[in-house]
Design a protein around this motif. Structure first.
Motif, PDB file in Angstrom:
ATOM      1  N   UNK A  20       0.833  -1.208   0.000  1.00  0.00           N
ATOM      2  CA  UNK A  20       0.000   0.000   0.000  1.00  0.00           C
ATOM      3  C   UNK A  20       0.863   1.252   0.000  1.00  0.00           C
ATOM      4  N   UNK A  21       1.935   1.229   0.778  1.00  0.00           N
ATOM      5  CA  UNK A  21       2.835   2.393   0.809  1.00  0.00           C
ATOM      6  C   UNK A  21       3.493   2.603  -0.550  1.00  0.00           C
ATOM      7  N   UNK A  22       3.868   1.512  -1.227  1.00  0.00           N
ATOM      8  CA  UNK A  22       4.476   1.635  -2.552  1.00  0.00           C
ATOM      9  C   UNK A  22       3.488   2.218  -3.555  1.00  0.00           C
ATOM     10  N   UNK A  32       3.911  -4.342  -7.537  1.00  0.00           N
ATOM     11  CA  UNK A  32       3.449  -5.565  -8.200  1.00  0.00           C
ATOM     12  C   UNK A  32       4.418  -6.712  -7.937  1.00  0.00           C
ATOM     13  N   UNK A  33       5.710  -6.449  -8.058  1.00  0.00           N
ATOM     14  CA  UNK A  33       6.707  -7.501  -7.821  1.00  0.00           C
ATOM     15  C   UNK A  33       6.656  -7.992  -6.383  1.00  0.00           C
ATOM     16  N   UNK A  34       6.537  -7.056  -5.435  1.00  0.00           N
ATOM     17  CA  UNK A  34       6.493  -7.437  -4.021  1.00  0.00           C
ATOM     18  C   UNK A  34       5.258  -8.267  -3.709  1.00  0.00           C
ATOM     19  N   UNK A  35       4.103  -7.824  -4.206  1.00  0.00           N
ATOM     20  CA  UNK A  35       2.857  -8.559  -3.955  1.00  0.00           C
ATOM     21  C   UNK A  35       2.918  -9.948  -4.574  1.00  0.00           C
ATOM     22  N   UNK A  36       3.445 -10.058  -5.784  1.00  0.00           N
ATOM     23  CA  UNK A  36       3.542 -11.360  -6.444  1.00  0.00           C
ATOM     24  C   UNK A  36       4.479 -12.287  -5.670  1.00  0.00           C
ATOM     25  N   UNK A  37       5.583 -11.744  -5.168  1.00  0.00           N
ATOM     26  CA  UNK A  37       6.534 -12.571  -4.421  1.00  0.00           C
ATOM     27  C   UNK A  37       5.982 -12.960  -3.052  1.00  0.00           C
ATOM     28  N   UNK A  38       5.341 -12.020  -2.355  1.00  0.00           N
ATOM     29  CA  UNK A  38       4.827 -12.294  -1.010  1.00  0.00           C
ATOM     30  C   UNK A  38       3.718 -13.332  -1.011  1.00  0.00           C
TER      31      UNK A  38
END
Length: 155
Positions: A20-22, A32-38
């Protein structure tokens, strides 16, 4: 809410705080990359979730603006995000012999007028003779004096 198929993930799942902060900082690729990885989902699914969150956020902001505008008596059309900016109708007609200024020249003129108005607000008055001209005049007078003295001594 009961989810009969535990393997399927709900689309309305809340996003992590870091993502959300990003998004709020407009760092969408990293979000998008962080959400996909998490969450071990594909990039497309992460993009869809982030786009949905952005849309929801814009709708909430528009509703808040509409509420404030209604309280202040401003029309909703005046603060809409979706409308395109209307072209300026007070543009000068084309003149054959006039050269149009470039954007950098216009930016410099805008900066110069802004500085001038700021100095005027502060009460600063421009001197009649600029500082650099005073120095040049002093140097010229000294050189003329030296020339005259040397001419009188050796002439």
């Amino acid at each position: 809410m009961f989810n009969p198929d535990p393997s399927s993930k709900s689309a309305s799942k809340k996003l992590p705080k870091a993502v959300i902060m990003m998004i709020e900082k407009n760092n969408l690729v990293m979000a998008i990359k962080t959400l996909a990885a998490d969450e071990n989902i594909s990039m497309d699914e992460a993009k869809v979730r982030i786009d949905a969150y952005e849309t929801q956020l814009k709708v909430q902001q528009q509703q808040k603006l509409n509420t404030i505008a209604n309280k202040q008596g401003i029309s909703n059309h005046a603060i809409s995000f979706d409308r395109e900016q209307e072209p300026d109708e007070d543009e000068d007609p084309l003149v054959k012999n006039r050269v149009k200024t470039t954007k950098s020249h216009q930016d410099f003129q805008t900066l110069q007028t802004g500085v001038d108005t700021r100095l005027k607000d502060l009460g600063y008055k421009k001197p009649l003779i600029p500082y650099w001209l005073k120095r040049v005049l002093v140097i010229a007078v000294i050189m003329l004096g030296m020339f005259w003295i040397l001419w009188r001594v050796f002439g």
